[in-house]
Design an enzyme around this catalytic site. Structure first.
Site, mmCIF file in Angstrom:
data_model
loop_
_atom_site.group_PDB
_atom_site.id
_atom_site.type_symbol
_atom_site.label_atom_id
_atom_site.label_comp_id
_atom_site.label_asym_id
_atom_site.label_seq_id
_atom_site.Cartn_x
_atom_site.Cartn_y
_atom_site.Cartn_z
ATOM 1 N N HIS A 98 17.381 7.365 -7.481
ATOM 2 C CA HIS A 98 16.467 7.662 -8.551
ATOM 3 C C HIS A 98 15.143 6.979 -8.646
ATOM 4 C CE1 HIS A 98 20.360 8.707 -10.560
ATOM 5 N NE2 HIS A 98 19.580 9.304 -11.779
ATOM 6 N N GLU A 157 -2.517 0.499 -3.338
ATOM 7 C CA GLU A 157 -3.529 1.653 -3.322
ATOM 8 C C GLU A 157 -4.012 1.846 -2.039
ATOM 9 O OE1 GLU A 157 -6.400 -0.320 -6.231
ATOM 10 O OE2 GLU A 157 -5.462 0.927 -7.626
HETATM 11 MN MN MN Z 1 -6.461 0.943 -9.760
#
Ligand code: MN
Length: 323
Positions: free
Chosen positions: A162, A295
């Protein structure tokens, strides 16, 4: 009547009909990981009408017939931003926004998994509904898209892992059931899913039980993981990508209102990036990283709804631990 004059066009028509049906049945097979033939292209070639589902996605119709919640789901489940600018458009098939009401995801058609899933956990989400285990395909995907079914992971050596966990959605049958859609799953190494990941999920729910509310963004990237049966880059005859990394970003704030305004440089931010490898350690703290690390690895802008100055501070700090 000259039958020869009729027979030739009739045979041509039969052959054309046969080819059309073959192309139609191939659509599913073409929808495999790494083969980027869109059903829209095929549809144009064979001149089929666009299915109604791509004009009006089914899940929006479903949402309208369900009991409305106090908050709009996009606003609550995705309050911290849309990390990849996903949209609910079939031309954006590998970054396709799906509003499941109880969580929001960016789905990748070619990977046949989410890119990321975003949700909120408050005290109101944790109830007594028992785990339903009703794994099933998401039949609301646009027409012609491959729908991963509940047996697709069988024998692969990977768990149906999940993203938004069953345990975070126990307030109602509808809420719990929504987490068992197969497009909430990734092929996850069993030791990652059942130990490392489970411990982090429990930690988050405990934070909520202690009077906090939480925003979670979870995702995966890369190709190639090691499950119970060793290394694989895909499962389900190449249709489903096995991610190499599984990450999560968690924001913990005391229960309250105006959440965006309350997240600041003192807010508890937890980021982990784990290998999808059965040799993983059970302690998630070993895999702590910064939001900025994720990121960089994914190209996303996480927490983009926060002021840039706040992001620049909280995205570069690593969680130091704490109960
Ligand atoms: Mn950010």
């Amino acid at each position: 009547m000259n039958y020869k004059n009729i027979l030739l066009p009739f045979s041509v028509a039969l052959v054309l009909l046969y080819e059309t049906s073959c192309q139609q049945s191939q659509q599913t097979d073409f929808n495999t990981y790494g083969r980027k033939v869109s059903s829209d292209t095929l549809r144009t070639k064979i001149n089929l009408p666009t299915p109604a589902s791509s004009a009006a996605p089914q899940h929006y119709k479903n949402a309208a017939t369900e009991t409305p919640q106090k908050n709009d789901s996009i606003a609550s489940q995705m309050l911290l931003g849309n990390p990849s600018n996903a949209t609910n458009s079939t031309v954006n098939a590998d970054n396709y926004l799906i509003d499941h009401k109880y969580y929001i995801e960016s789905y990748s058609r070619s990977r046949a998994t989410p890119n990321w899933v975003s949700w909120h956990i408050g005290a109101e989400d944790l109830g007594n509904t028992e785990r339903l285990n009703n794994f099933r395909p998401d039949t609301s995907l646009p027409g012609g898209w491959y729908e991963v079914n509940q047996s697709a992971y069988k024998g692969s050596g990977f768990d149906k892992g999940h993203n938004c966990p069953s345990g975070d959605r126990t307030s109602s049958t509808a809420a719990n059931s929504s987490t068992f859609l197969m497009n909430n799953m990734i092929p996850q190494a069993p030791n990652n899913n059942q130990h490392t990941w489970e411990h982090l999920e429990s930690y988050c729910r405990n934070q909520v039980k202690k009077g906090n509310e939480i925003y979670v963004i979870m995702g995966s990237y890369g190709s190639g993981g090691s499950g119970k049966n060793g290394y694989a880059e895909t499962i389900d005859n190449g249709r489903i990508n096995v991610p190499s990394h599984i990450w999560k970003v968690v924001i913990v704030i005391p229960e309250g209102s105006d959440d965006l305004q309350r997240i600041n440089t003192n807010t508890r931010v937890i980021a982990v990036d784990t290998p999808n490898d059965n040799a993983i350690a059970p302690n998630w703290m070993k895999y702590l990283c910064t939001v900025r690390d994720i990121e960089k690895a994914t190209g996303y802008d996480l927490l983009s709804a926060l002021p840039r100055s706040v992001q620049n501070r909280i995205e570069v700090e690593k969680f130091k631990g704490g109960n």
